[in-house]
Each structure stands twice: as C-alpha cells, then as structure tokens.
Design an enzyme around this catalytic site. Sequence first.
Site, mmCIF file in Angstrom:
data_model
loop_
_atom_site.group_PDB
_atom_site.id
_atom_site.type_symbol
_atom_site.label_atom_id
_atom_site.label_comp_id
_atom_site.label_asym_id
_atom_site.label_seq_id
_atom_site.Cartn_x
_atom_site.Cartn_y
_atom_site.Cartn_z
ATOM 1 N N LYS A 192 0.830 -1.213 0.000
ATOM 2 C CA LYS A 192 0.000 0.000 0.000
ATOM 3 C C LYS A 192 0.867 1.266 0.000
ATOM 4 O O LYS A 192 0.613 2.217 -0.742
ATOM 5 C CB LYS A 192 -0.922 -0.028 1.223
ATOM 6 C CG LYS A 192 -1.661 1.251 1.491
ATOM 7 C CD LYS A 192 -2.630 1.570 0.376
ATOM 8 C CE LYS A 192 -3.004 3.021 0.388
ATOM 9 N NZ LYS A 192 -4.395 3.272 0.415
ATOM 10 N N CYS B 22 -3.480 10.723 1.674
ATOM 11 C CA CYS B 22 -2.759 9.479 1.379
ATOM 12 C C CYS B 22 -1.408 9.719 0.732
ATOM 13 O O CYS B 22 -0.369 9.405 1.292
ATOM 14 C CB CYS B 22 -3.628 8.622 0.463
ATOM 15 S SG CYS B 22 -5.320 8.508 1.060
HETATM 16 N N1 SAJ Z 1 -2.403 14.774 -8.637
HETATM 17 C C1 SAJ Z 1 -1.658 15.578 -9.490
HETATM 18 N N2 SAJ Z 1 -1.402 15.120 -10.743
HETATM 19 C C2 SAJ Z 1 -1.855 13.909 -11.190
HETATM 20 C C3 SAJ Z 1 -2.593 13.101 -10.322
HETATM 21 C C4 SAJ Z 1 -2.848 13.567 -9.041
HETATM 22 O O1 SAJ Z 1 -1.229 16.681 -9.133
HETATM 23 O O2 SAJ Z 1 -1.588 13.581 -12.359
HETATM 24 C C5 SAJ Z 1 -2.671 15.256 -7.268
HETATM 25 C C6 SAJ Z 1 -4.161 15.446 -6.990
HETATM 26 O O3 SAJ Z 1 -4.612 16.684 -7.455
HETATM 27 C C7 SAJ Z 1 -4.193 15.325 -5.492
HETATM 28 C C8 SAJ Z 1 -3.115 14.296 -5.207
HETATM 29 O O4 SAJ Z 1 -2.296 14.263 -6.359
HETATM 30 O O5 SAJ Z 1 -3.848 16.554 -4.872
HETATM 31 C C9 SAJ Z 1 -3.624 12.902 -4.924
HETATM 32 O O6 SAJ Z 1 -4.710 12.598 -5.770
HETATM 33 P P1 SAJ Z 1 -4.901 11.171 -6.456
HETATM 34 O O7 SAJ Z 1 -6.127 11.212 -7.272
HETATM 35 O O8 SAJ Z 1 -3.665 10.746 -7.146
HETATM 36 O O9 SAJ Z 1 -5.025 10.165 -5.230
HETATM 37 P P2 SAJ Z 1 -5.911 10.132 -3.886
HETATM 38 O O10 SAJ Z 1 -5.083 10.691 -2.787
HETATM 39 O O11 SAJ Z 1 -7.252 10.677 -4.091
HETATM 40 O O12 SAJ Z 1 -6.045 8.554 -3.723
HETATM 41 C C10 SAJ Z 1 -4.873 7.756 -3.681
HETATM 42 C C11 SAJ Z 1 -5.037 6.602 -4.654
HETATM 43 N N3 SAJ Z 1 -3.770 5.900 -4.823
HETATM 44 C C12 SAJ Z 1 -3.242 5.646 -6.045
HETATM 45 O O13 SAJ Z 1 -3.777 5.985 -7.077
HETATM 46 C C13 SAJ Z 1 -1.958 4.898 -6.078
HETATM 47 C C14 SAJ Z 1 -6.099 5.633 -4.129
HETATM 48 O O14 SAJ Z 1 -6.182 4.477 -4.932
HETATM 49 C C15 SAJ Z 1 -5.802 5.243 -2.682
HETATM 50 O O15 SAJ Z 1 -6.802 4.389 -2.148
HETATM 51 C C16 SAJ Z 1 -5.756 6.509 -1.858
HETATM 52 O O16 SAJ Z 1 -4.692 7.319 -2.347
HETATM 53 C C17 SAJ Z 1 -5.502 6.131 -0.417
HETATM 54 O O17 SAJ Z 1 -6.453 6.199 0.375
HETATM 55 O O18 SAJ Z 1 -4.385 5.709 -0.087
#
Ligand code: SAJ
Length: 416
Positions: free
Chosen positions: A220, A274
């Site tokens: 994870k 996360c």
């Molecule tokens: N973000 C960017 N650029 C991107 C993708 C995301 O700047 O290309 C930023 C988002 O705006 C946000 C942050 O990253 O601020 C995180 O967003 P996210 O959509 O990547 O992830 P979370 O935090 O909503 O959810 C993640 C997910 N993990 C992965 O994709 C590996 C989810 O599957 C997990 O369950 C979750 O963390 C968790 O609870 O751990």
Amino acid sequence: MHKQRQTVVVVGLGYIGLPTASILATRGHTVLGVDVNPSTVETINSGRIHIVEPDLDVLVRSAVNSGNLKAALAPQEGDSFIVAVPTPFFQSGPDQDKVPDLSYIDAATRSIAPFLREGNLVILESTSPVGTTERIADMVAQLRPDLVQVGGSGRGQLSVHLAHCPERVLPGHILRELVDNDRIIGGITKCAAERARDLYKSFCNGGMHLTDARTAEMAKLVENSSRDVNIAFANELSVICDKLSINVWELIELANRHPRVNILQPGPGVGGHCIAVDPWFIVAAAPEEARLIRTAREVNDAKPHWVLERVRAKAERFKEPVIGCLGLSFKANIDDLRESPALEITLELIRSGVGRVMACEPNIVPAKGDLPLYPLEEVLREADILLVLVDHEEFREVDRELLKEKVVIDTRGVWR
Ligand code: SAJ
C-alpha cells in the site's frame, strides 16, 4: 467454518469505513459502525451522510433503512472487526522528520479488545507503517491474555485472526472501486488471510491476492509512493518549462504519444490524506535508503510555494489586486480539504495580504465564520488575477471570453 452472513463491527466511519460498512450491510451482514464523533453517529443513524462522495448518500440510506447498519459511539461483540481510522503523521526529532502517528489505531485496538472472542477476525484497513498489524496482535495479546493459547512449542498464539487489507479506493469513485478493485490481503497467518478474503468476497468482484501482513502494508505504501514520485516528475517539469517558456501541458501531451511514456499532470502540489502522507512512512522506516521517495515528497511539497511566488509577482502589477482562488479541495469534484495545496495557497495569500482574496469552492457550503466563499460568477467578474487551483467541472465550463481581461495562473491546465 465461519458464517456467510456475519456481524461486522467497523471502527471509523470516514471515507473508507462508512462505504465499507454500508456495502457490507446491503450484502446482508449485520453491521455496527463505530465512530468517536457523536454528530457523525447521529447523522448516519438518520440515514444521512457527513461527507461528500458520489452516490454514498443513497447507499447509506438503503443500508440504514434495511436495518442492517447502525452507528454507535462504542463497539460491541461481533464476528469480524474492521479498523478504518486515520493514520496521520507528526513532526519529530531534531530534523523535524515526519513520523507516523499510530494513536488512532492504538485507540481503536483498545476499544475493540474487550469485545473480542476466540475465533474473531480483525482486519486493519488503515494505511499503516510496516509492522502495524503485528503491533495490534501484540496489543491484543497484552490486553486480553485469555485470548493467547500456548501451543506444543510453548509459544503463545493469538486465538483471534489478524489481517491487513489496505483500502485502495479513489475518493470521488469510492463505490465503484470498492467493488471492482483487486484487494491485497496480508494475514498474520494464512488462515487469517483466508478468512478476510471470504468476507471481502461478499461484496468485492476484484481479484484477491493473499500474502503476509508486512508485505501488504508495504504494498500500500509503495502504490502511493509510486504515484507521488510520478507526480513529482510532472511538477518538476512544470517548473522547468516555465523557466524555458514551454507550455508544459502541450509538452506532456506530446511526450505521452510515445508508447512507453506516461507522464502525469502537474498541479499546485499534492494533497489528500494518502499520497502526501504515506511515502513518509517508508522514509521514516528507511531514512538512508529512501532517497528518491523523500526527494519526490520535497518536490511536491515545494510546489505551493512556487505557485505563491508566481501570484506575488503578478500581483505587483496592481495597486489593489483582487485574486480569485478557484478551488480549495485537494482534487477535482470533491469537498475534501485534507492536506489540500489549494487551501494552503489561498490561506497564505490571505495571511500575507498580497491582495483581496475571493475564494470559490463549488463543493462546499460556506459556514458562518469560515473562510468566506464566493459564487464563481462573482469571482470571474471581480478578480484581476484568476488562480486555478483545482480542475473542478464548473471551472472547465467557464466561457473563455470572460478571461480576456484577466491575468490567469492556471496550475491545472484547465483553460490551456
Ligand atoms: N495529482 C496531481 N497530478 C496527477 C494526479 C494527481 O497533481 O496527475 C494530485 C491530486 O490533485 C491530489 C493528489 O495528487 O492533490 C492525490 O490525488 P490522487 O487522485 O492521485 O489520489 P488520492 O489521494 O485521491 O487517492 C490515492 C489513490 N492511490 C493511487 O492511485 C496509487 C487511491 O487508490 C488510494 O486508495 C488513496 O490514495 C488512499 O487512500 O491511499
């Protein structure tokens, strides 16, 4: 053989615990959801929800109406227990390093310990540093010595099954991902993993991958660190491209035409509970070795400051600048403000008095006394500088004609 329909106690009714408790209830299990917050308990028992997540309201209502889901402030006896409480970090030591805060997990363990019976299953869903499931086992053994059986070897074995099954759902798509995602299930024993798999099978269509607890914990952390490192690459590119007068969005689109390149999107920083947190758990466990993971965190944490500098530079052109901050949540189309770089930037702009700040967050109903929020139309009309911090749908649909006279700083490439 365990029962197919079980009594399940879910500790923590947040973004993970509430959907999990509700879906278990709609699949015929009798579920007690436990939360320390009385207003959360009251809201859920009246069939409503306290967080924003698409379709969760309908699921919770039907779970509560079926009589299978009840919320309470304290646990009771059951067949299985799922712990889904937060694991934040705190700063510690001379270097102010970020170390995991296990106090919620410890409190949850203490709260269920008196209700555990021989043969029960305890699943830790909270994202946790390696070794946490074993720590729970040790705590239970200490709190409930009556549940430790001494085998032929003379070593004590817990008569409660313990497993780590990390949640992996994406906020905004939780209900779909809860059902469709594969699950990693790490048991302290093989039997514990098998028992946990059988429970998840009652609502999850994804593959079930059994392993030991430590590997599941690390998997994870690695998933989220992998995403953090990749976002850091995109964020670093955006800063380099700004210096070289290259449109980073076009650049990434073009580079991604390569069959083996898949660059993520830059933004104002990385938020949420996360991805901005979990990599630190690896750094805390292996500070010397986790060099790339630490640097990625630092690159992403530095991005809000870089955005602030850009706003300050543009604001200098105005006598009394009005800055419209579009979006406060940590990502698109949700209300979650946890570790949000958008919120951090907005509050810092207000604090440092760069200009008059008009914040707009369509997913949050403004409460009295909180940060004042403005309707989008008003911000578009009055702001000199439009700072896009979140790629909400509402912002994508804005008529580009309205932007003509404005200074636009688009950290998400919404109006590229
Ligand atoms: N973000 C960017 N650029 C991107 C993708 C995301 O700047 O290309 C930023 C988002 O705006 C946000 C942050 O990253 O601020 C995180 O967003 P996210 O959509 O990547 O992830 P979370 O935090 O909503 O959810 C993640 C997910 N993990 C992965 O994709 C590996 C989810 O599957 C997990 O369950 C979750 O963390 C968790 O609870 O751990």
